[in-house]
Design a protein around this motif. Structure first.
Motif, PDB file in Angstrom:
ATOM      1  N   ARG A  74       0.825  -1.221   0.000  1.00  0.00           N
ATOM      2  CA  ARG A  74       0.000   0.000   0.000  1.00  0.00           C
ATOM      3  C   ARG A  74       0.851   1.260   0.000  1.00  0.00           C
ATOM      4  O   ARG A  74       0.589   2.210  -0.734  1.00  0.00           O
ATOM      5  N   LEU A  75       1.875   1.222   0.820  1.00  0.00           N
ATOM      6  CA  LEU A  75       2.743   2.389   0.954  1.00  0.00           C
ATOM      7  C   LEU A  75       3.489   2.655  -0.353  1.00  0.00           C
ATOM      8  O   LEU A  75       3.600   3.803  -0.813  1.00  0.00           O
ATOM      9  N   THR A  76       3.971   1.570  -0.962  1.00  0.00           N
ATOM     10  CA  THR A  76       4.724   1.713  -2.201  1.00  0.00           C
ATOM     11  C   THR A  76       3.812   2.190  -3.322  1.00  0.00           C
ATOM     12  O   THR A  76       4.175   3.086  -4.091  1.00  0.00           O
ATOM     13  N   GLU A  77       2.604   1.640  -3.383  1.00  0.00           N
ATOM     14  CA  GLU A  77       1.661   2.066  -4.428  1.00  0.00           C
ATOM     15  C   GLU A  77       1.330   3.550  -4.288  1.00  0.00           C
ATOM     16  O   GLU A  77       1.257   4.280  -5.273  1.00  0.00           O
ATOM     17  N   ARG A  78       1.165   3.978  -3.050  1.00  0.00           N
ATOM     18  CA  ARG A  78       0.863   5.387  -2.783  1.00  0.00           C
ATOM     19  C   ARG A  78       2.030   6.284  -3.222  1.00  0.00           C
ATOM     20  O   ARG A  78       1.829   7.312  -3.863  1.00  0.00           O
ATOM     21  N   ALA A  79       3.253   5.858  -2.895  1.00  0.00           N
ATOM     22  CA  ALA A  79       4.445   6.635  -3.279  1.00  0.00           C
ATOM     23  C   ALA A  79       4.569   6.706  -4.795  1.00  0.00           C
ATOM     24  O   ALA A  79       4.876   7.767  -5.349  1.00  0.00           O
ATOM     25  N   VAL A  80       4.307   5.579  -5.467  1.00  0.00           N
ATOM     26  CA  VAL A  80       4.398   5.540  -6.931  1.00  0.00           C
ATOM     27  C   VAL A  80       3.399   6.521  -7.543  1.00  0.00           C
ATOM     28  O   VAL A  80       3.708   7.247  -8.491  1.00  0.00           O
ATOM     29  N   GLU A  81       2.195   6.561  -6.969  1.00  0.00           N
ATOM     30  CA  GLU A  81       1.162   7.459  -7.497  1.00  0.00           C
ATOM     31  C   GLU A  81       1.545   8.926  -7.323  1.00  0.00           C
ATOM     32  O   GLU A  81       1.175   9.777  -8.136  1.00  0.00           O
ATOM     33  N   MET A  82       2.273   9.230  -6.263  1.00  0.00           N
ATOM     34  CA  MET A  82       2.673  10.619  -5.998  1.00  0.00           C
ATOM     35  C   MET A  82       3.869  11.064  -6.832  1.00  0.00           C
ATOM     36  O   MET A  82       4.131  12.255  -6.951  1.00  0.00           O
ATOM     37  N   ALA A  83       4.613  10.087  -7.378  1.00  0.00           N
ATOM     38  CA  ALA A  83       5.928  10.403  -7.942  1.00  0.00           C
ATOM     39  C   ALA A  83       5.916  10.452  -9.466  1.00  0.00           C
ATOM     40  O   ALA A  83       5.081   9.835 -10.122  1.00  0.00           O
ATOM     41  N   ASP A  84       6.869  11.188 -10.016  1.00  0.00           N
ATOM     42  CA  ASP A  84       7.117  11.179 -11.460  1.00  0.00           C
ATOM     43  C   ASP A  84       8.003   9.990 -11.838  1.00  0.00           C
ATOM     44  O   ASP A  84       7.914   9.479 -12.948  1.00  0.00           O
ATOM     45  N   ALA A  85       8.857   9.600 -10.937  1.00  0.00           N
ATOM     46  CA  ALA A  85       9.741   8.453 -11.164  1.00  0.00           C
ATOM     47  C   ALA A  85      10.065   7.815  -9.817  1.00  0.00           C
ATOM     48  O   ALA A  85       9.941   8.448  -8.778  1.00  0.00           O
ATOM     49  N   CYS A  86      10.453   6.537  -9.883  1.00  0.00           N
ATOM     50  CA  CYS A  86      10.792   5.809  -8.662  1.00  0.00           C
ATOM     51  C   CYS A  86      12.242   5.361  -8.709  1.00  0.00           C
ATOM     52  O   CYS A  86      12.707   4.875  -9.745  1.00  0.00           O
ATOM     53  N   LEU A  87      12.916   5.522  -7.603  1.00  0.00           N
ATOM     54  CA  LEU A  87      14.242   4.953  -7.441  1.00  0.00           C
ATOM     55  C   LEU A  87      14.055   3.668  -6.638  1.00  0.00           C
ATOM     56  O   LEU A  87      13.749   3.704  -5.445  1.00  0.00           O
ATOM     57  N   PHE A  88      14.198   2.548  -7.332  1.00  0.00           N
ATOM     58  CA  PHE A  88      13.982   1.238  -6.710  1.00  0.00           C
ATOM     59  C   PHE A  88      15.332   0.739  -6.205  1.00  0.00           C
ATOM     60  O   PHE A  88      16.237   0.473  -6.995  1.00  0.00           O
ATOM     61  N   VAL A  89      15.437   0.646  -4.881  1.00  0.00           N
ATOM     62  CA  VAL A  89      16.727   0.346  -4.259  1.00  0.00           C
ATOM     63  C   VAL A  89      16.796  -1.111  -3.834  1.00  0.00           C
ATOM     64  O   VAL A  89      15.883  -1.630  -3.175  1.00  0.00           O
ATOM     65  N   ILE A  90      17.884  -1.772  -4.219  1.00  0.00           N
ATOM     66  CA  ILE A  90      18.189  -3.097  -3.680  1.00  0.00           C
ATOM     67  C   ILE A  90      19.529  -3.030  -2.949  1.00  0.00           C
ATOM     68  O   ILE A  90      20.292  -2.086  -3.121  1.00  0.00           O
ATOM     69  N   LEU A 107       5.999  -2.200  -9.265  1.00  0.00           N
ATOM     70  CA  LEU A 107       6.432  -1.105 -10.139  1.00  0.00           C
ATOM     71  C   LEU A 107       6.050  -1.383 -11.587  1.00  0.00           C
ATOM     72  O   LEU A 107       5.614  -0.490 -12.306  1.00  0.00           O
ATOM     73  N   ARG A 108       6.185  -2.627 -11.994  1.00  0.00           N
ATOM     74  CA  ARG A 108       5.807  -3.012 -13.358  1.00  0.00           C
ATOM     75  C   ARG A 108       4.316  -2.835 -13.565  1.00  0.00           C
ATOM     76  O   ARG A 108       3.874  -2.273 -14.566  1.00  0.00           O
ATOM     77  N   ARG A 109       3.525  -3.301 -12.588  1.00  0.00           N
ATOM     78  CA  ARG A 109       2.076  -3.250 -12.713  1.00  0.00           C
ATOM     79  C   ARG A 109       1.572  -1.814 -12.724  1.00  0.00           C
ATOM     80  O   ARG A 109       0.591  -1.487 -13.371  1.00  0.00           O
ATOM     81  N   LYS A 110       2.259  -0.944 -12.007  1.00  0.00           N
ATOM     82  CA  LYS A 110       1.888   0.467 -11.940  1.00  0.00           C
ATOM     83  C   LYS A 110       2.460   1.263 -13.122  1.00  0.00           C
ATOM     84  O   LYS A 110       2.267   2.477 -13.200  1.00  0.00           O
ATOM     85  N   SER A 111       3.204   0.579 -13.993  1.00  0.00           N
ATOM     86  CA  SER A 111       3.879   1.242 -15.126  1.00  0.00           C
ATOM     87  C   SER A 111       4.695   2.451 -14.679  1.00  0.00           C
ATOM     88  O   SER A 111       4.713   3.485 -15.339  1.00  0.00           O
ATOM     89  N   ALA A 112       5.362   2.296 -13.553  1.00  0.00           N
ATOM     90  CA  ALA A 112       6.173   3.396 -13.019  1.00  0.00           C
ATOM     91  C   ALA A 112       7.439   3.579 -13.852  1.00  0.00           C
ATOM     92  O   ALA A 112       7.943   2.626 -14.442  1.00  0.00           O
TER      93      ALA A 112
END
Ligand code: GDP
Ligand code: MG
Length: 163
Positions: A74-90, A107-112
Motif C-alpha cells: 500500500r505504501l509503495t503504491e501510494r508513493a508511486v502514485e505521488m511520484a514522477d519516477a521511482c528509485l527502486f533500491v536493492i 512497479l511493473r504493474r503500476k507502469s512506473a
C-alpha cells in the motif's frame, strides 16, 4: 510543480540513508495525515544544481511480519502514485531477494518510471548482487553507496534529463 522521486524498496536496503543524504537539512515536512501517508517522508533534494522533491517510504521498520507485506504494498503504491519516477533500491551485498521481486512486480504493474539502484556498492562484496540486479529486467543499476556518498553523480546524470 516540482519533479518528485520516490525511493522505494524493502526495509534495510538504505532508503532512509539515501533520503537523508539527498535532503541534508532540507527536510520540508512530515505529513500528519492519517493512514499510510504519515509513513511517507517528503523532502527537498539537492544534487549539484538539481533540485527535486524526494519521498522516502518510511514506517515499515516497526511492522510485524504479518502486516509487513500488505503495508509495504500500500505504501509503495501510494508513493508511486505521488511520484514522477521511482528509485527502486536493492542491497547489492545481499543480492535480489523474493521481497525485491514483489517490489519489482508492483512497479511493473503500476507502469512506473523506474531507476534501479544497487546500494551498499562500496567495496567488492557488492559484485555478485550487482549481477543479480541486471536480471530484474529494469535496466542497468546505478551503483550507490548512500552511506559513503558514492554514485551521486551517476544518479545526477540519470535524473538530469527528467527533472
Ligand atoms: P531503509 O530501511 O531502506 O530505510 O534502510 P536504512 O537507511 O535505515 O539503512 C539500513 C542499514 O543499512 C543501516 O544500518 C545503514 O547504516 C546501512 N546502509 C545504508 N546505506 C549503506 C551503504 O551504502 N553501505 C553500507 N555498507 N551500509 C549502508
Ligand atoms: Mg527507512
Amino acid at each position: 510543480m516540482s519533479f518528485t522521486l520516490a525511493i522505494v524498496g524493502r526495509p534495510n536496503v538504505g532508503k532512509s540513508t539515501l533520503f537523508n543524504r539527498l535532503v541534508g537539512r532540507r527536510l520540508a515536512l512530515v505529513d500528519d495525515q492519517p493512514g499510510v501517508t504519515r509513513d511517507l517522508r517528503e523532502g527537498e533534494a539537492k544534487i549539484a544544481d538539481l533540485r527535486f522533491t524526494v519521498i522516502d517510504t518510511a514506517g515499515l521498520e516497526d511492522a510485524t511480519d504479518d502486516s509487513l507485506q500488505g503495508r509495504m504494498r500500500r505504501l509503495t503504491e501510494r508513493a508511486v502514485e505521488m511520484a514522477d519516477a521511482c528509485l527502486f533500491v536493492i542491497d547489492a551485498r545481499v543480492g535480489v531477494t523474493a521481497v525485491d521481486e514483489i517490489f519489482a512486480e508492483i512497479l511493473r504493474r503500476k507502469s512506473a518510471t523506474v531507476i534501479l539502484a544497487a546500494n551498499k556498492c562500496e567495496g567488492r562484496a557488492a559484485e555478485a548482487g550487482l549481477l543479480e540486479a541486471y536480471a530484474l529486467g529494469l535496466g542497468e543499476p546505478v551503483r550507490l553507496s548512500a552511506e559513503h556518498g558514492e554514485g551521486m553523480m551517476d544518479l545526477y546524470t540519470l535524473l538530469k534529463p527528467m527533472v
